[in-house]
Structure formats: C-alpha cells, structure tokens
Motif scaffolding. Sequence first.
Motif, PDB file in Angstrom:
ATOM      1  N   ARG A  37      -0.371  -1.757 -27.274  1.00 39.92           N
ATOM      2  CA  ARG A  37       0.074  -3.149 -27.213  1.00 39.92           C
ATOM      3  C   ARG A  37       0.624  -3.542 -28.572  1.00 39.92           C
ATOM      4  NH1 ARG A  37      -1.152  -5.840 -22.481  1.00 39.92           N
ATOM      5  NH2 ARG A  37      -2.628  -4.683 -21.200  1.00 39.92           N
ATOM      6  N   MET A  39       4.783  -3.680 -18.253  1.00 35.08           N
ATOM      7  CA  MET A  39       4.827  -2.714 -19.339  1.00 35.08           C
ATOM      8  C   MET A  39       6.270  -2.256 -19.510  1.00 35.08           C
ATOM      9  SD  MET A  39       2.919   0.977 -19.718  1.00 35.08           S
ATOM     10  CE  MET A  39       3.909   1.744 -18.427  1.00 35.08           C
ATOM     11  N   HIS A  65       3.840   6.397 -31.710  1.00 32.86           N
ATOM     12  CA  HIS A  65       2.514   5.841 -31.443  1.00 32.86           C
ATOM     13  C   HIS A  65       1.787   5.569 -32.760  1.00 32.86           C
ATOM     14  CE1 HIS A  65      -1.807   6.041 -30.184  1.00 32.86           C
ATOM     15  NE2 HIS A  65      -1.341   5.265 -29.221  1.00 32.86           N
ATOM     16  N   GLY A  89       2.932  11.055 -22.753  1.00 24.98           N
ATOM     17  CA  GLY A  89       3.090   9.649 -23.088  1.00 24.98           C
ATOM     18  C   GLY A  89       1.960   9.105 -23.941  1.00 24.98           C
ATOM     19  N   LYS A 103       2.333  -4.810 -23.526  1.00 27.51           N
ATOM     20  CA  LYS A 103       2.016  -3.396 -23.347  1.00 27.51           C
ATOM     21  C   LYS A 103       3.300  -2.568 -23.347  1.00 27.51           C
ATOM     22  CE  LYS A 103      -0.748  -0.133 -20.753  1.00 27.51           C
ATOM     23  NZ  LYS A 103      -1.668   0.046 -19.634  1.00 27.51           N
ATOM     24  N   TYR A 119       0.312   4.968 -24.979  1.00 29.55           N
ATOM     25  CA  TYR A 119       0.323   3.568 -24.579  1.00 29.55           C
ATOM     26  C   TYR A 119      -0.305   2.705 -25.669  1.00 29.55           C
ATOM     27  CZ  TYR A 119       1.267   5.748 -20.142  1.00 29.55           C
ATOM     28  OH  TYR A 119       1.835   6.510 -19.147  1.00 29.55           O
ATOM     29  N   CYS A 125      -4.190   0.647 -29.513  1.00 25.73           N
ATOM     30  CA  CYS A 125      -4.071   1.793 -28.605  1.00 25.73           C
ATOM     31  C   CYS A 125      -4.567   1.439 -27.207  1.00 25.73           C
ATOM     32  CB  CYS A 125      -4.852   2.976 -29.159  1.00 25.73           C
ATOM     33  SG  CYS A 125      -4.651   4.478 -28.180  1.00 25.73           S
ATOM     34  N   GLU A 126      -3.776   1.837 -26.211  1.00 25.39           N
ATOM     35  CA  GLU A 126      -4.151   1.689 -24.807  1.00 25.39           C
ATOM     36  C   GLU A 126      -4.195   3.058 -24.126  1.00 25.39           C
ATOM     37  OE1 GLU A 126      -4.223  -1.264 -22.435  1.00 25.39           O
ATOM     38  OE2 GLU A 126      -4.806  -2.360 -24.231  1.00 25.39           O
ATOM     39  N   CYS A 160       4.851   1.709 -23.614  1.00 17.96           N
ATOM     40  CA  CYS A 160       4.628   3.136 -23.470  1.00 17.96           C
ATOM     41  C   CYS A 160       5.766   3.841 -24.183  1.00 17.96           C
ATOM     42  CB  CYS A 160       4.628   3.497 -21.988  1.00 17.96           C
ATOM     43  SG  CYS A 160       4.741   5.267 -21.643  1.00 17.96           S
ATOM     44  N   ALA A 187       8.429   0.919 -20.891  1.00 14.84           N
ATOM     45  CA  ALA A 187       8.339   2.324 -21.277  1.00 14.84           C
ATOM     46  C   ALA A 187       9.614   2.712 -22.015  1.00 14.84           C
ATOM     47  CB  ALA A 187       8.137   3.201 -20.049  1.00 14.84           C
ATOM     48  N   CYS A 205       7.304   7.691 -23.947  1.00 15.38           N
ATOM     49  CA  CYS A 205       7.105   8.889 -23.149  1.00 15.38           C
ATOM     50  C   CYS A 205       8.268   9.863 -23.278  1.00 15.38           C
ATOM     51  CB  CYS A 205       6.879   8.537 -21.692  1.00 15.38           C
ATOM     52  SG  CYS A 205       8.247   7.697 -20.889  1.00 15.38           S
TER      53      CYS A 205
END
Length: 129
Positions: free
Chosen positions: A114, A69, A84, A110, A120, A112, A94-95, A122, A71, A124
């Motif tokens: 894809r 992932m 987001h 945060g 993936k 998350y 959305c994860e 993030c 971030a 934050c």
Amino acid sequence: MLSHVTIGANDFERSFRFYSTLFEALGHRQRFLDPGKLAGWQHQDGGRPFLFLTTPFDGQPASVGNGQMIALLADDRATVDRAHAAALANGGNCEGPPGLRPHYHPNYYGAYFRDPEGNKLCICCHGAE
C-alpha cells in the motif's frame, strides 16, 4: 486496454516522493508535473497508459477503495524486488512480499503493498526467470 489510472493524494508531496521512487525503480519516466497538484508517469518508451497522482479536483479528501488494486507490470523478477523494496523504503506497507504465485499461473511473480495514502498496488512479472 487502459488509457490512464489516477490515484488521489491528501499529502501530495509525500505521495509524489513515493511514486517518483517507485517509477524510477521500474524504469518509467515522469511526463507531467504541476507541483503540489498533479504528476504523471509513463513507460520509458512513451505512450499509454499513464499513471496520474493528483489532489482530488472536487477539493474533498482522497480516500482508498476497498477491493481496488492497481497492478504495475515489471520487465523481470529483479525489477519486482527492486520496486517493492523502493516502495517500502518510501512509506509503503507490505501486503505480500515478492514471490511466485503459481495459483495465478506458473510464472506469475508479484509483490503487493500500500502507498502512504493506503492505495493497494501490485508489481508483477509474467515471464519465466
């Protein structure tokens, strides 16, 4: 700590639209573009790290890594929310919706998702409201 991160894409144009919108929401700027092949973004103030989007140099299909992932840091919680929403509006899945995750630390906020290729990510923020 990081110099750059590179993400592979099979559908470069679709991924380019996704990341262009995402980085616009984060306030970052595009630095490099070789149409259909390579794009790169950096923080609005310049410098490293960079994030690159590319078709794989070896000509093989790009694939996602399980457990990997990336971030991306946002300046504040509103930017997390905006990024987001931009990701989901441009083909992301959305994860984990934006919100506090106090099990990381009291101010960790945060979200998350894809990207269209399945990578993936993030977004934050570590600061207090």
